[in-house]
Design a protein around this motif. Structure first.
Motif, short mmCIF file in Angstrom:
data_model
loop_
_atom_site.label_atom_id
_atom_site.label_comp_id
_atom_site.label_asym_id
_atom_site.label_seq_id
_atom_site.Cartn_x
_atom_site.Cartn_y
_atom_site.Cartn_z
N UNK A 1 0.87 -1.18 0.00
CA UNK A 1 0.00 0.00 0.00
C UNK A 1 0.91 1.23 0.00
N UNK A 2 1.14 1.76 -1.18
CA UNK A 2 2.15 2.81 -1.36
C UNK A 2 1.93 4.01 -0.45
N UNK A 3 0.74 4.58 -0.39
CA UNK A 3 0.55 5.77 0.42
C UNK A 3 0.62 5.47 1.91
N UNK A 4 0.18 4.29 2.31
CA UNK A 4 0.34 3.92 3.72
C UNK A 4 1.82 3.77 4.06
N UNK A 5 2.59 3.44 3.07
CA UNK A 5 4.02 3.24 3.26
C UNK A 5 4.77 4.56 3.33
N UNK A 6 4.19 5.64 2.80
CA UNK A 6 4.83 6.93 2.86
C UNK A 6 5.84 7.19 1.75
N UNK A 7 5.94 6.29 0.79
CA UNK A 7 6.96 6.48 -0.26
C UNK A 7 6.61 7.60 -1.22
N UNK A 8 5.34 7.87 -1.41
CA UNK A 8 4.95 9.00 -2.25
C UNK A 8 5.41 10.32 -1.65
#
Length: 67
Positions: A37-44
């Motif tokens: 889950x990219x946004x939950x991961x903070x990578x964005x």
């Protein structure tokens, strides 16, 4: 903006990006379902911050006719 303020802003932004990345890794450690889950991961957020840093430190050239 003078050089001192630019350096302080650069360092503060880098620290914030490291905190976001560390928090995302910590959250994923405790809740493995977050992986993928990219946004939950903070990578964005980290990617956007790095792009902003790169853009803010490019040399600026005067446009034609500007002094």
């Amino acid at each position: 903006m003078n050089q001192r303020h630019a350096i302080i802003g650069f360092i503060a932004t880098l620290i914030t990006l490291v905190v976001v990345l560390a928090a995302s890794f910590t959250a994923t450690y405790f809740v493995p379902q977050l992986v993928g889950k990219i946004e939950a991961f903070g990578l964005g957020t980290v990617t956007g911050g790095l792009i902003t840093l790169a853009a803010s430190f490019r040399p600026r050239y005067p446009q034609d006719g500007a002094q």
